[in-house]
Scaffold this motif. Structure first.
Motif, short mmCIF file in Angstrom:
data_model
loop_
_atom_site.label_atom_id
_atom_site.label_comp_id
_atom_site.label_asym_id
_atom_site.label_seq_id
_atom_site.Cartn_x
_atom_site.Cartn_y
_atom_site.Cartn_z
N PRO A 1 9.36 13.23 10.99
CA PRO A 1 9.42 12.45 12.23
C PRO A 1 8.85 13.17 13.44
CG PRO A 1 11.44 12.16 10.99
CD PRO A 1 10.66 13.22 10.28
N ASP A 2 8.87 14.49 13.43
CA ASP A 2 8.30 15.25 14.55
C ASP A 2 6.79 15.06 14.67
OD1 ASP A 2 10.75 16.25 15.30
OD2 ASP A 2 10.55 18.08 14.12
N ASP A 3 6.15 14.61 13.60
CA ASP A 3 4.69 14.41 13.60
C ASP A 3 4.28 13.07 14.21
OD1 ASP A 3 3.85 16.87 12.27
OD2 ASP A 3 4.86 16.06 10.51
N LEU A 4 5.24 12.20 14.49
CA LEU A 4 4.90 10.89 15.03
C LEU A 4 4.32 11.05 16.43
CD1 LEU A 4 8.02 8.83 13.90
CD2 LEU A 4 5.79 8.99 12.79
N PRO A 5 3.19 10.42 16.72
CA PRO A 5 2.53 10.58 18.04
C PRO A 5 3.16 9.69 19.11
CG PRO A 5 1.23 9.15 16.63
CD PRO A 5 2.37 9.63 15.78
N GLU A 6 3.03 10.12 20.35
CA GLU A 6 3.62 9.39 21.47
C GLU A 6 3.05 7.98 21.60
OE1 GLU A 6 6.06 10.20 23.39
OE2 GLU A 6 6.36 12.29 22.74
N TRP A 7 1.79 7.79 21.22
CA TRP A 7 1.17 6.48 21.45
C TRP A 7 1.83 5.37 20.63
CZ3 TRP A 7 -0.66 4.40 17.03
CH2 TRP A 7 -1.16 5.24 16.03
N LEU A 8 2.62 5.70 19.63
CA LEU A 8 3.30 4.66 18.86
C LEU A 8 4.28 3.86 19.73
CD1 LEU A 8 4.11 6.48 15.49
CD2 LEU A 8 2.61 4.50 15.79
N SER B 1 -2.30 -1.31 10.88
CA SER B 1 -3.43 -0.63 11.51
C SER B 1 -2.99 0.63 12.24
CB SER B 1 -4.15 -1.58 12.48
OG SER B 1 -3.28 -2.01 13.51
N ASP B 2 -1.82 0.59 12.87
CA ASP B 2 -1.32 1.78 13.56
C ASP B 2 -0.82 2.83 12.59
OD1 ASP B 2 -1.95 0.98 16.09
OD2 ASP B 2 0.03 0.22 16.60
N ILE B 3 -0.26 2.40 11.46
CA ILE B 3 0.15 3.37 10.44
C ILE B 3 -1.08 4.09 9.89
CG2 ILE B 3 1.20 3.67 8.15
CD1 ILE B 3 3.04 1.33 8.78
N LEU B 4 -2.13 3.35 9.63
CA LEU B 4 -3.37 3.96 9.13
C LEU B 4 -3.98 4.88 10.17
CD1 LEU B 4 -4.97 0.91 7.28
CD2 LEU B 4 -3.87 2.91 6.26
N ARG B 5 -3.91 4.50 11.43
CA ARG B 5 -4.41 5.37 12.49
C ARG B 5 -3.61 6.68 12.54
NH1 ARG B 5 -3.98 4.31 19.06
NH2 ARG B 5 -4.63 6.44 19.67
N PHE B 6 -2.30 6.56 12.44
CA PHE B 6 -1.43 7.74 12.42
C PHE B 6 -1.81 8.67 11.26
CE2 PHE B 6 2.52 9.18 10.16
CZ PHE B 6 2.70 10.36 10.88
N ILE B 7 -2.01 8.09 10.09
CA ILE B 7 -2.37 8.90 8.92
C ILE B 7 -3.71 9.60 9.15
CG2 ILE B 7 -3.05 8.78 6.49
CD1 ILE B 7 -1.02 6.50 6.18
N MET C 1 0.84 -1.20 0.00
CA MET C 1 0.00 0.00 0.00
C MET C 1 0.87 1.25 0.00
SD MET C 1 -2.98 1.10 2.69
CE MET C 1 -3.97 2.56 2.44
N ASP C 2 0.52 2.23 -0.81
CA ASP C 2 1.23 3.50 -0.85
C ASP C 2 0.64 4.42 0.22
OD1 ASP C 2 2.32 6.00 -1.40
OD2 ASP C 2 2.36 5.66 -3.57
N TYR C 3 1.29 4.41 1.40
CA TYR C 3 0.76 5.18 2.53
C TYR C 3 0.84 6.69 2.29
CZ TYR C 3 0.82 0.82 5.18
OH TYR C 3 0.59 -0.48 5.62
N ALA C 4 1.87 7.13 1.61
CA ALA C 4 1.98 8.57 1.32
C ALA C 4 0.83 9.02 0.42
CB ALA C 4 3.32 8.87 0.66
N GLU C 5 0.53 8.24 -0.58
CA GLU C 5 -0.58 8.56 -1.47
C GLU C 5 -1.90 8.56 -0.70
OE1 GLU C 5 -2.85 9.69 -4.58
OE2 GLU C 5 -0.65 9.69 -4.47
N PHE C 6 -2.05 7.59 0.21
CA PHE C 6 -3.25 7.52 1.03
C PHE C 6 -3.40 8.77 1.88
CE2 PHE C 6 -5.57 6.21 4.86
CZ PHE C 6 -6.71 5.66 4.30
N GLN D 1 -6.60 11.08 1.28
CA GLN D 1 -7.64 10.98 2.29
C GLN D 1 -7.60 12.10 3.34
OE1 GLN D 1 -10.05 8.58 2.10
NE2 GLN D 1 -9.06 8.13 0.15
N VAL D 2 -6.42 12.68 3.58
CA VAL D 2 -6.30 13.71 4.61
C VAL D 2 -6.13 15.10 4.01
CG1 VAL D 2 -4.95 14.51 6.60
CG2 VAL D 2 -5.31 12.05 6.25
#
Length: 211
Positions: free
Chosen positions: A58-65, A41-47, A1-6, A10-11
């Motif tokens: 990388p500064d956008d990565l959430p603490e819950w990861l 599933s966590d990558i999709l949640r992050f997106i 899956m192309d997560y960047a394209e997603f 989508q966002v």
């Protein structure tokens, strides 16, 4: 899956630039998450939880990861099993050109107690039939708390180094029969790892380099 394209579809809604610079930056973050052991599933949640931006960093990565992981955010680790590096150079026999990937040194995100226990049994060549998960978790939690007082490395680094130091060579019978046995080498590992940390600090080699 192309997560960047997603992310952009989508966002953000659409990719707003004529060059691929921002898309490539966002793609680097997504590839880091994959290599760091983060589930789809966590990558999709992050997106889905990310704000619409030109690009993600990388500064956008959430603490819950890092929840449930033995690793911490923005922390350098010395042990290579916690590192993410580019693939080794390859030689193309047709073009006779060596293909070298750009250097980066990132840290994993997802490294849990099960990973540490598996590393212990596999490295020391002890049958997993002898494992007692509840007891093993208790022993490792004790060691992580004990070595958490060290000021030159993280406790997980020290514990992994203890395991490596006790690794049997050739057909040697393992001297370690349970997890707490690895502490017999703590004096030697303390000196080795403290010296390594000092050298790395002097050479500025204890820094995370993002791709």
């Amino acid at each position: 899956m192309d997560y960047a394209e997603f992310y952009y579809s989508q966002v953000v809604g659409l990719y707003p630039f004529d060059t691929d610079d921002c898309r490539e930056q966002t793609d680097k973050v997504m590839k880091h998450l994959i290599d760091a052991g983060v589930s789809e599933s966590d990558i999709l949640r992050f997106i889905e939880e990310s704000p619409p931006k030109d690009c993600l960093t990388p500064d956008d990565l959430p603490e819950w990861l890092w929840e449930g992981s033995l690793l911490k955010r923005n922390t350098f680790y010395y042990h290579n099993t916690l590192h993410i590096r580019p693939k080794a150079p390859t030689f193309n026999p047709l073009s006779k050109v060596e293909e070298v990937n750009q250097f980066y040194l990132e840290m994993k995100i997802n490294y849990k107690m099960d990973d540490l226990i598996n590393y212990f049994y596999e490295t020391l060549r002890i049958s997993k039939d002898l494992a007692d998960k509840r007891k093993d978790e208790g022993s490792f939690n004790y060691l992580l708390n004990k070595y958490g007082r060290l000021d030159f490395c993280e406790a997980i680094d020290f514990v992994l180094a203890l395991i490596d130091h006790n690794k049997p060579t050739n057909n040697q019978f393992p001297a370690v029969q349970n997890i707490l046995d690895i502490t017999q080498a703590q004096a030697e590992v303390y000196d080795l790892l403290k010296r390594r940390a000092a050298d790395a600090s002097l050479d500025k080699a204890n820094t995370i380099h993002w791709r």
